[in-house]
Design an enzyme around this catalytic site. Structure first.
Site, PDB file in Angstrom:
ATOM      1  N   GLU A 112       6.236  -6.279  23.166  1.00  0.00           N
ATOM      2  CA  GLU A 112       7.032  -5.131  22.734  1.00  0.00           C
ATOM      3  C   GLU A 112       7.190  -4.056  23.805  1.00  0.00           C
ATOM      4  OE1 GLU A 112       8.740  -4.540  19.791  1.00  0.00           O
ATOM      5  OE2 GLU A 112       8.348  -6.673  19.436  1.00  0.00           O
TER       6      GLU A 112
ATOM      7  N   SER B 188      -5.139  -1.880 -43.594  1.00  0.00           N
ATOM      8  CA  SER B 188      -6.461  -2.355 -44.020  1.00  0.00           C
ATOM      9  C   SER B 188      -7.480  -2.481 -42.892  1.00  0.00           C
ATOM     10  CB  SER B 188      -6.333  -3.701 -44.729  1.00  0.00           C
ATOM     11  OG  SER B 188      -5.560  -3.535 -45.891  1.00  0.00           O
TER      12      SER B 188
END
Lengths: 175, 846
Positions: free
Chosen positions: B207, B491
């Site tokens: 690079e 319930s």
């Protein structure tokens, strides 16, 4: 005649030896009922299911880490022991002991309750009763309930004098 | 710069004072020359002003970023670790899948050596070289271990080459999610000291080979690129240095214009002037884009090393470093997963460059070129933990706000069990699809209004939430129905009523498990509201029914009557103690679940029952660790005893009956074995369907319904229970371990189910039943001597189960509506007492 004298002397010696303990026992009956073979956690390790054994090994590793001065690692081991076997009373007991020792009696009490409840369902090993009592006594004393705390600690001393003589349950003493 | 201008301004006055004296001595030509010079200088000065201002602005941008927060790192959430131990069934754990998710790769040992992060399966067993794991409390060293197998189970664990036998080993926790900001970017920050030299060399070789020499821009590269671009007639080649790339990523848009390039160059020079090379390189290595993991950007070499090779950046080999450096140029086109050949070519190019530049020798380059790519399997980040992550965020203290969680790179160690979470997600998704298939009326075209469900699973002994699915699709709806929805429990609330009735008050408990409840028409009148007349689901009344039958068949009238007898105040108190924190209306219908509660509160209440009356604090995480490796938050296990263990056990025993014989019997029909307790629930008009149940080690609550409540026409047993069953099947393989152990305070003895009296030899039928001490039946059924018999209570004087009078119930002869909880064999007792009395009188000669 000589034999009778010898027997009388042995009896007197026995009474004399028992004297100091008898004098300190708040509830001699309960204390003697508690007195049993010393408890060793390692005796419980190889029993039960694979997850139980792994969990117990982790508790033992944690106690060793505590004894060797690595408390953070110890707590981590106790947590993992509970991850493997969430109903392992010895892991809760070890955490309760750790918290009590590190000045957190209120949190320790919850763990102790949990340990006692889980042990009660399975049958508390006789040798462990003194430790449960002593630890509760220690925690109560730290929480300000000195009278009850002292009584329970005294009972623990009678149940397991080799451990509770100093009023304290060390990590390695559970092993 | 500012200082220089001030100095100039300070000097000018003295200059002006001297000027008139000089003017007289100058010739005309000199004057013209000087005027021209002054003009040019002024022009340059005027032109330089905006340039200076521009540079100053760029400088401000650069320094603000570099001296502020350089990177925003999303906080990651990790699961509880997987623990391996002898006896564990590896198929049940799914070890290979776990290893793949942890980016372990399968590889054969080379010369007996297996590097960390690799595993190998052979006839000897499973060899894994565990990576080291960093954590303030639980650091684990790298370990090469061998799992010797017995079938699919671990027989023993050995540390290689000749280490000790191990009782248990921990794998690292899995990353199960992260708190992303608006951009889904993930990175693992590294320090330059952690980066191997060969990775730096690889990056610089390909690079920016003159990185150490240039000042942010490299004229040689720029000239080369300019020539190439002029020849091509467009911008085809960049001459960017590494510093320029960093500047572009940090501050600029990716457009390819000369203006942007100019800015890039100016800012690169500013960066180079202001900061040392090492800082620039470190920032670059952490910033660089290296590909995608699904929708998430992989940024920086630390994250790329973890994702591509399943290892820390410091463990990268030369070949791996070269591969990473090679793909910087075009991460997607040369992705080693999508285009391995292109990736290999780039890697080899990097290795060649490194060799040419003298960064590595020939032999190293050749050896690295000979390596296969050896990639870890990339697993997609799974979306099914999102609801859990949201709930966890809700439990974190307020300082952990959105900003902190998306930027501070915290590591949050959760209680999530990835296996159970996956099973829960699947159970909800497949269970709802199955429901819609069987009942097409439930299928709604609009995905935002679809039938929904939630499932929460936790450990009752520790309060750890191990799985949570808050809806069927987080992408469609982020509303967490487990924690945020307030729905009628129906319930599933009844066990709280039964707990209140079974708990001994001052006069003893309202009922025992041998009691009977009246399930005949009931009208409850309360001030200011219409009379309430509860009805059963089957629209019938069942008369006098045993307590067990009443709950097993979920009889509403019996439960409502019991609620009246206990008192709604006590029911509310019990609910609070068990862990319900939401408001509870003080109305008679509360006994049938007329309240609005989030499912997680129901789970907590059931956890208290499962845990023998000790209420656990729920916890979603264990600890939070910051980027420096310090624990900044910890959530410990915490409890409170709120109910005596005996009463908690009696309720568990009742709920076991629901599973054995009642509305939860589908569990047994599905073939699941072992101790299970649970309760179905259905709210008014079937708008909410529930199943809440537990094994000795796991509490699971499932809710099904529409977000805008509308009838489903299905009960909890039909809609929620199948999902619950799917989950438990997956979690336990249909074989639940352990048992519900009775505490010592509970007495077990045989009773006659027909009368509820104690059964002695000769009774027509017998059943084992549990009692709190002192509440055992004192009567016996007709025995072999031909008549009933009263035996002494274990604790003389201890109150037997009482039958309290009605409070708010319509008093109407023959009082069919009166709440009546009947003591066992009450009539028989009366007759028997008279007979005994008669015999006594006869014996005394009266």
């Amino acid at each position: 005649m000589r034999r009778s004298l010898l027997l009388a002397a042995v009896a007197a010696l026995a009474v004399g030896c028992a004297g100091p303990w008898a004098g300190r026992a708040p509830d001699a009956g309960r204390a003697s009922a508690m007195r049993a073979e010393p408890f060793h956690l390692l005796d419980q390790v190889e029993r039960g299911t694979p997850s139980w054994r792994a969990s117990m090994h982790l508790v033992a590793e944690g106690l060793r880490a505590e004894a060797e001065g690595r408390p953070a690692e110890a707590v981590e081991r106790y947590d993992r022991a509970l991850q493997v076997e969430p109903s392992n009373p010895y892991a809760f007991l070890a955490i309760a002991r750790y918290l009590a020792e590190h000045g957190r009696p209120d949190t320790a009490l919850g763990h102790l309750e949990q340990a006692e409840a889980l042990l009660a369902s399975r049958g508390t090993p006789p040798g462990l009763r003194a430790h449960l009592r002593g630890l509760r006594g220690f925690v109560l004393r730290e929480l300000g309930d000195r009278e009850r705390g002292a009584r329970l600690l005294e009972e623990a001393r009678h149940g397991a004098p080799e451990v509770w003589a100093d009023g304290f349950l060390d990590a390695e003493e559970l092993l | 710069m500012a200082g220089t201008s001030r100095q100039r301004r300070r000097r000018r006055p003295s200059g002006r004072r001297r000027r008139p004296a000089r003017r007289g001595r100058l010739s005309a030509a000199q004057g013209v020359f000087l005027a021209a010079c002054a003009g040019l200088a002024g022009l340059a000065f005027v032109a330089g002003l905006p340039l200076g201002a521009y540079l100053k602005r760029l400088d401000g941008i650069v320094t603000e970023r570099f001296e502020g927060r350089l990177f925003r790192v999303p906080s990651r959430v990790y699961s509880a670790p997987t623990i391996l131990y002898p006896g564990l069934d590896l198929e049940e754990v799914g070890l290979e899948e776990v290893l793949e998710r942890l980016s372990y790769t399968e590889a054969a040992p080379e010369g007996g050596f297996l590097p960390p992060g690799r595993y190998h399966r052979s006839r000897r067993g499973f060899r894994i070289h565990l990576r080291a794991f960093e954590h303030p409390r639980r650091p684990e060293p790298a370990r090469d271990i061998l799992l010797e197998l017995d079938g699919t189970s671990i027989r023993r664990i050995r540390e290689l080459p000749d280490g000790p036998e191990l009782a248990a080993v921990m794998l690292e926790p899995e990353a199960v999610g992260a708190y992303y900001g608006p951009r889904r970017v993930q990175r693992e920050l590294v320090q330059l000291s952690d980066v191997p030299r060969h990775l730096i060399d690889a990056v610089l070789a390909i690079e920016d080979r003159r990185f150490e020499q240039h000042v942010g821009i490299d004229p040689v590269r720029i000239v080369g690129a300019l020539i190439a671009n002029l020849r091509a007639g467009s911008i085809t080649q960049g001459g960017s240095t590494l510093t320029q790339q960093l500047v572009k990523n940090f501050f600029l848009t990716p457009e390819r214009t000369y203006r942007r390039k100019l800015n890039e160059a100016l800012m690169a020079v500013i960066v180079e002037v202001r900061y040392p090379k090492d800082a620039i390189l470190e920032a670059y290595l952490n910033e660089i884009y290296l590909g995608q993991r699904g929708p998430t950007e992989i940024r920086g070499v630390g994250e790329a090393a973890r994702v591509f090779f399943g290892k820390s950046v410091r463990d990268l080999t030369v070949a791996e470093s070269a591969l990473l450096a090679g793909i910087i140029h075009s991460p997607n086109a040369t992705s080693p997963y999508r285009n391995p050949e292109a990736a290999r070519r780039r890697r080899d190019l990097v290795l060649d460059q490194m060799r040419r530049q003298g960064r590595i020798d020939e032999e190293t380059a050749l050896r690295a070129k000979g390596r296969p790519l050896e990639l870890a399997r990339v697993t997609r980040e799974e979306g099914h933990t999102r609801y859990f992550l949201d709930a966890l965020q809700g439990q974190l203290p307020e300082i952990y706000d959105e900003q902190t969680l998306t930027s501070d790179g915290l590591r949050i160690y959760s209680t999530l069990d990835p296996r159970l979470q996956r099973i829960a997600h699947q159970a909800v998704r497949e269970g709802l699809a199955e429901l819609e298939k069987r009942h097409p009326r439930l299928r709604i075209g609009d995905p935002r209004r679809n039938l929904q469900a939630c499932l929460v699973a936790l450990r009752p002994q520790t309060g750890e939430v191990v799985a949570l699915v808050g809806g069927r699709d987080y992408g469609q709806s982020q509303y967490n129905r487990c924690t945020s929805a307030r729905r009628q429990p129906g319930s599933v609330f009844k066990p709280i009523v039964y707990a209140a009735a079974l708990e001994p008050g001052e006069e003893g408990p309202t009922i025992t498990l041998a009691s009977f409840i009246d399930d005949s028409p009931l009208t409850v009148r309360t001030k200011g509201s219409r009379p309430w007349q509860p009805k059963n689901f089957d629209r019938q009344f069942h008369g006098r029914v045993p307590v067990r039958t009443a709950i097993e068949k979920s009889m509403n009238v019996a439960a409502a009557r019991l609620g009246q007898e206990v008192g709604i105040g006590r029911v509310r108190d019990m609910a609070r103690r068990l862990g319900i924190a939401s408001p509870l209306p003080a109305v008679p219908s509360l006994a049938l679940g007329a309240a609005s509660l989030p499912p997680i509160e129901i789970a907590r209440a059931y956890a208290t029952l499962a845990n023998g009356g000790i209420r656990p604090e729920l916890r979603f995480f264990e600890d939070v660790v910051d980027q420096r490796g310090r624990t900044v938050e910890r959530r410990e296990i915490a409890f409170e005893r709120v109910l005596d263990p005996g009463t908690a056990f009696l309720v568990t025993s009742l709920l076991q009956g629901v599973v054995e014989r009642g509305t939860g019997a589908g569990i047994r029909r599905a073939g699941i074995r072992g101790p299970i307790a649970g309760k179905t629930g259905t709210s008014n008009d079937t708008r909410d369907a529930w199943f809440a149940g537990y094994t000795p080690d796991l509490v699971v609550v499932v809710w099904v319904g529409f977000d805008e409540p509308r009838p489903m026409g299905l009960t909890g047993g039909r809609a929620a229970l199948p999902i619950w069953i799917r989950f438990l099947q997956g979690a336990t393989g249909g074989r639940v371990e352990g048992e519900f152990l009775a505490p010592p305070s509970v007495v077990a003895l045989a009773i006659d189910p027909a009368s509820g009296a104690r059964a002695l030899p000769g009774c027509p039928s017998r059943r084992r039943e549990f009692f709190l001490p002192g509440t055992e039946p004192r009567h016996t059924c007709p025995g072999f001597w031909g008549g009933p018999h009263v035996i002494a209570s274990r604790e003389p004087g201890a109150p037997a189960a009482r039958s309290a009078g009605p409070q708010q119930v319509e008093p109407r002869p023959p009082r069919p509506d009166r709440p009546r909880v009947q003591r066992p064999a009450r009539d028989a007792e009366r007759v028997y007492r008279r007979v005994l009395e008669w015999f006594r009188r006869q014996a005394q000669g009266r």
